[in-house]
Scaffold this active site. Structure first.
Site, mmCIF file in Angstrom:
data_model
loop_
_atom_site.group_PDB
_atom_site.id
_atom_site.type_symbol
_atom_site.label_atom_id
_atom_site.label_comp_id
_atom_site.label_asym_id
_atom_site.label_seq_id
_atom_site.Cartn_x
_atom_site.Cartn_y
_atom_site.Cartn_z
ATOM 1 N N HIS A 83 21.919 -39.643 -49.733
ATOM 2 C CA HIS A 83 20.812 -40.414 -50.314
ATOM 3 C C HIS A 83 21.274 -41.837 -50.625
ATOM 4 O O HIS A 83 20.571 -42.814 -50.313
ATOM 5 C CB HIS A 83 20.335 -39.703 -51.587
ATOM 6 C CG HIS A 83 19.331 -40.451 -52.388
ATOM 7 N ND1 HIS A 83 17.972 -40.201 -52.323
ATOM 8 C CD2 HIS A 83 19.481 -41.455 -53.297
ATOM 9 C CE1 HIS A 83 17.335 -41.019 -53.141
ATOM 10 N NE2 HIS A 83 18.227 -41.786 -53.756
ATOM 11 N N GLU A 84 22.447 -41.968 -51.228
ATOM 12 C CA GLU A 84 22.958 -43.294 -51.577
ATOM 13 C C GLU A 84 23.338 -44.093 -50.330
ATOM 14 O O GLU A 84 23.096 -45.304 -50.263
ATOM 15 C CB GLU A 84 24.159 -43.165 -52.521
ATOM 16 C CG GLU A 84 23.883 -42.405 -53.810
ATOM 17 C CD GLU A 84 22.720 -42.978 -54.600
ATOM 18 O OE1 GLU A 84 22.418 -44.186 -54.447
ATOM 19 O OE2 GLU A 84 22.079 -42.227 -55.360
ATOM 20 N N GLU A 126 12.883 -44.517 -52.999
ATOM 21 C CA GLU A 126 13.490 -43.207 -53.248
ATOM 22 C C GLU A 126 13.014 -42.174 -52.234
ATOM 23 O O GLU A 126 13.801 -41.343 -51.767
ATOM 24 C CB GLU A 126 13.178 -42.744 -54.675
ATOM 25 C CG GLU A 126 13.837 -43.581 -55.756
ATOM 26 C CD GLU A 126 15.338 -43.699 -55.546
ATOM 27 O OE1 GLU A 126 16.005 -42.668 -55.355
ATOM 28 O OE2 GLU A 126 15.839 -44.834 -55.567
#
Length: 291
Positions: free
Chosen positions: A144-145, A224
């Site tokens: 995700h990062e 996100e």
């Protein structure tokens, strides 16, 4: 929740300093004896607005290290650290970006990525995250990062923040000039702006700053969803990210510095000012996403 509120807070501080310095040096000559020069004001607003955002972007990585107490893994000291570094390397290669710095910080479950450039970013995970998740879930969070970095989210965030800053600086001074003119009817304006102008500018900078923060938070929430989907693509399956989000939903996420909150894996509670969507919405969106 450590990533974007630190950026926003730093940006606000930089913009304030730039504005004060410009006033002291006489750079802001958009108020003339003939009235308000809108062209000069717009130029001033863009310099202050984008200047603050760009400076905040450039110092985002050292600020993140300082505020979170990240310990950079230069040489892995144990098997877990070696696995984290190798996982970041593998996902970065898959995403087509340079190897980020890798760090660990003490605290409840969270993670963040930051940095001005894709090929020299920082990815950090908390001790609580490492202790509370399986390796597959941790890999999904790191993915995700990495997706944030690969998507250029920090740069895009800086551009949006710059536009919002410009809007705030420009509009607050136009309105302040009008109010000051109303309060000083019949007086000579050549002596410079009155107290009404200065007070109104300060008040509107604050109020419009809140409105701008809502726009920045909306964009952060949109990012996100993209980063969740990006993690699933990097791993070629959705379930690890879904499991990680579900586990985060049952955890108490770490509080990151306000300027960093939008860059963390876990979000806040507010609606308009929240930098992250509700966990349930993120899971539902990921379940419906196409890899």
């Amino acid at each position: 929740m450590k990533r974007i509120l630190l950026f926003v807070l730093t940006n606000v501080a930089v913009v304030a300093v730039l504005g004060i310095v410009a006033s002291l040096l006489g750079v802001n000559r958009y108020l003339t004896p003939a009235g308000l020069d809108l062209g000069s004001l717009l130029g001033f607003a863009m310099v202050i607005g984008f200047g603050g955002a760009i400076i905040s972007l450039l110092i985002s990585k050292p600020m993140a290290k300082w505020t979170t107490g990240v310990r950079i893994i230069k040489q892995p000291q144990n098997v877990d650290e070696a696995w984290i570094v190798e996982t970041v390397r593998k996902l970065a290669d898959t995403a087509g970006i340079g190897m980020p710095e890798v760090g660990i910080f003490d605290g409840a479950p969270n993670a963040f990525a930051t940095g001005a450039f894709k090929n020299s970013a920082l990815v950090a995970v908390s001790t609580g995250l490492l202790q509370g998740m399986t390796r597959e879930e941790i890999e999904a969070v790191i993915g995700h990062e990495i997706a944030h970095v690969a998507n250029g989210d920090m740069v895009t965030m800086a551009l949006i923040q710059g536009v919002m800053n410009t809007f705030v600086v420009f509009l607050s001074r136009v309105i302040a000039y009008a109010i000051d003119g109303f309060l000083r009817k019949g007086e000579e304006r050549s002596s410079g702006p009155g107290i009404g102008y200065m007070v109104t500018t300060i008040v509107l900078d604050i109020l419009l700053g809140f409105a701008a923060a809502i726009v920045v938070a909306w964009f952060s929430r949109h990012r996100e969803f993209r980063a969740d989907a990006g993690a699933a693509k990097l791993m070629n399956r959705k379930q690890p990210m879904i499991n990680a989000l579900a586990r985060l939903g049952g955890m108490v996420p770490a509080e990151l510095p306000k300027s960093m909150s939008a860059m963390g894996i876990a979000g806040g509670i507010g609606k308009l000012f929240s930098t992250h969507p509700p966990i349930e919405e993120r899971i539902a969106a990921l379940q419906n996403a196409q890899l």
